[in-house]
Design an enzyme around this catalytic site. Sequence first.
Site, PDB file in Angstrom:
ATOM      1  N   ASP A  12      21.348  29.020 -28.970  1.00  0.00           N
ATOM      2  CA  ASP A  12      22.689  28.743 -28.447  1.00  0.00           C
ATOM      3  C   ASP A  12      23.696  29.199 -29.503  1.00  0.00           C
ATOM      4  OD1 ASP A  12      24.736  27.941 -26.847  1.00  0.00           O
ATOM      5  OD2 ASP A  12      24.462  25.788 -27.167  1.00  0.00           O
ATOM      6  N   ARG A  19      22.406  27.646 -32.966  1.00  0.00           N
ATOM      7  CA  ARG A  19      21.242  26.757 -32.916  1.00  0.00           C
ATOM      8  C   ARG A  19      20.037  27.470 -32.323  1.00  0.00           C
ATOM      9  NH1 ARG A  19      22.362  21.072 -30.447  1.00  0.00           N
ATOM     10  NH2 ARG A  19      23.485  22.117 -28.791  1.00  0.00           N
ATOM     11  N   GLY A  75      30.962  34.659 -24.485  1.00  0.00           N
ATOM     12  CA  GLY A  75      31.341  36.021 -24.127  1.00  0.00           C
ATOM     13  C   GLY A  75      30.774  36.435 -22.779  1.00  0.00           C
ATOM     14  N   ASN A 115      25.612  34.238 -20.683  1.00  0.00           N
ATOM     15  CA  ASN A 115      26.782  33.499 -21.164  1.00  0.00           C
ATOM     16  C   ASN A 115      26.420  32.014 -21.348  1.00  0.00           C
ATOM     17  OD1 ASN A 115      29.037  31.588 -19.773  1.00  0.00           O
ATOM     18  ND2 ASN A 115      29.962  33.011 -21.227  1.00  0.00           N
ATOM     19  N   ASP A 116      27.026  31.370 -22.358  1.00  0.00           N
ATOM     20  CA  ASP A 116      26.634  29.984 -22.657  1.00  0.00           C
ATOM     21  C   ASP A 116      27.011  28.985 -21.567  1.00  0.00           C
ATOM     22  OD1 ASP A 116      29.345  30.062 -23.318  1.00  0.00           O
ATOM     23  OD2 ASP A 116      29.064  29.440 -25.397  1.00  0.00           O
ATOM     24  N   GLY A 144      35.362  26.222 -27.480  1.00  0.00           N
ATOM     25  CA  GLY A 144      36.081  26.740 -26.316  1.00  0.00           C
ATOM     26  C   GLY A 144      35.731  25.881 -25.113  1.00  0.00           C
ATOM     27  N   CYS A 180      42.234  35.772 -24.450  1.00  0.00           N
ATOM     28  CA  CYS A 180      41.560  36.524 -23.378  1.00  0.00           C
ATOM     29  C   CYS A 180      42.533  37.485 -22.696  1.00  0.00           C
ATOM     30  CB  CYS A 180      40.982  35.570 -22.352  1.00  0.00           C
ATOM     31  SG  CYS A 180      42.209  34.816 -21.269  1.00  0.00           S
ATOM     32  N   CYS A 185      46.030  29.399 -20.653  1.00  0.00           N
ATOM     33  CA  CYS A 185      44.661  29.015 -20.256  1.00  0.00           C
ATOM     34  C   CYS A 185      44.373  27.574 -20.667  1.00  0.00           C
ATOM     35  CB  CYS A 185      43.636  29.918 -20.940  1.00  0.00           C
ATOM     36  SG  CYS A 185      43.720  31.601 -20.363  1.00  0.00           S
TER      37      CYS A 185
HETATM   38  C1  BMX Z   1      35.291  31.042 -24.649  1.00  0.00           C
HETATM   39  C2  BMX Z   1      34.466  32.280 -24.305  1.00  0.00           C
HETATM   40  C3  BMX Z   1      33.418  31.895 -23.247  1.00  0.00           C
HETATM   41  C4  BMX Z   1      32.583  30.717 -23.705  1.00  0.00           C
HETATM   42  C5  BMX Z   1      33.465  29.539 -24.106  1.00  0.00           C
HETATM   43  C6  BMX Z   1      32.705  28.368 -24.709  1.00  0.00           C
HETATM   44  C7  BMX Z   1      33.901  34.027 -25.947  1.00  0.00           C
HETATM   45  C8  BMX Z   1      33.315  34.304 -27.292  1.00  0.00           C
HETATM   46  N1  BMX Z   1      33.859  32.754 -25.541  1.00  0.00           N
HETATM   47  O1  BMX Z   1      36.046  30.679 -23.544  1.00  0.00           O
HETATM   48  O2  BMX Z   1      32.604  32.993 -22.941  1.00  0.00           O
HETATM   49  O3  BMX Z   1      31.698  30.333 -22.669  1.00  0.00           O
HETATM   50  O4  BMX Z   1      34.441  29.981 -25.062  1.00  0.00           O
HETATM   51  O5  BMX Z   1      32.206  28.713 -25.964  1.00  0.00           O
HETATM   52  O6  BMX Z   1      34.414  34.918 -25.290  1.00  0.00           O
HETATM   53  P1  BMX Z   1      31.872  27.715 -27.180  1.00  0.00           P
HETATM   54  O7  BMX Z   1      32.179  28.501 -28.404  1.00  0.00           O
HETATM   55  O8  BMX Z   1      32.685  26.489 -27.044  1.00  0.00           O
HETATM   56  O9  BMX Z   1      30.415  27.451 -27.015  1.00  0.00           O
HETATM   57 ZN    ZN Z   2      42.214  32.634 -21.787  1.00  0.00          ZN
END
Ligand code: BMX
Ligand code: ZN
Length: 315
Positions: A12, A19, A75, A115-116, A144, A180, A185
């Site tokens: 992750d 992690r 991302g 994507n996470d 994020g 972005c 946002c």
């Molecule tokens: C951002 C974007 C999303 C991601 C989210 C949560 C990037 C690097 N990140 O909105 O794709 O799913 O953050 O990310 O473009 P985290 O860093 O909180 O796990």
């Molecule tokens: Zn944004």
Amino acid sequence: MIDPNCWALAVDLGGTRLRVAVVTPQAELLYQQEQPTPATRAAILAQLWALLQRGQDWVAHQGGKLGGIGISTGGRVDFARGEVMDATALLPDWRRVPLRELTESRLGLPTWVDNDGNCAALGELWCGAGQGCQHFLNVVVGTGIGGGVVLNGEVMRGAGYAAGELGHVSVDYQGPVCNCGNWGCVELFASGSGLANLAQTLWETGLLQFTHKSITTAAEITAQEVGEAARLGNPIAQDLIRRAGRMLGVALTSLLHTLNPERVIVGGSVLALGDDYWQPLVRTIQERAMQPVPVVRSPLRAAGLLGAAALVWQK
Ligand code: BMX
Ligand code: ZN
């Protein structure tokens, strides 16, 4: 076809932490390692492969068998190619990274990348609050705001793999510019990094003061510090957190009106801020949504890791 009894190595990669874990097909996390996310693309890759190598060695030592690697990353990810297409500044220079190809040739194991937010949704679907659910929204509030949309029992990735970026739903059309490209946002107000940035600005102008800790530079102010100040009764900190919860509720209500899911699942480290965040979030949805919908907390500690592992068994 991957042997369904094999273990998976799961990654992750978020804006703050990297992690790695070994996951069993019964959704147990056997081995976990964690590092701060390095600041450059080259350093992220080096750290990632070092952690994976250690995980692979650990499995060999246990006499286990690995079926593959699943990577959950921030991302936009071309899921078919296993390539990170683009990312915001939360992961600097994290674009056009052929992560599957690079990782497969390094570790010699079949690799999947997503994507996470999508991975976390997959984790919920497999073994969390999304089990048995056909349509749900999943939100992970961390550095994020990650999102995942499950429709007809499947993660919806979109025409160009940019679906489910729930953090980039605007809640203020004249608001600040987001990294972005959009304005206002919800991530700018309601994520860990958003809350920290807003608190830093208020601290610099003297409007927000911290008494529980001596702060000398704005960079020391994190969402956690804001939470601590709120817990001790600081009205400005409480207000910031409540507003963050409301903003997320507003963003999610727009999505409810687009997708009409059965439930909304919310997880992530920022929920540690407690009721000051949670209550306004739930109340806003209850007050504004056309149809009632249950809003539940994720029961999982590591939805992203579990979802990344699920990619390996194609769950
Ligand atoms: C951002 C974007 C999303 C991601 C989210 C949560 C990037 C690097 N990140 O909105 O794709 O799913 O953050 O990310 O473009 P985290 O860093 O909180 O796990
Ligand atoms: Zn944004």
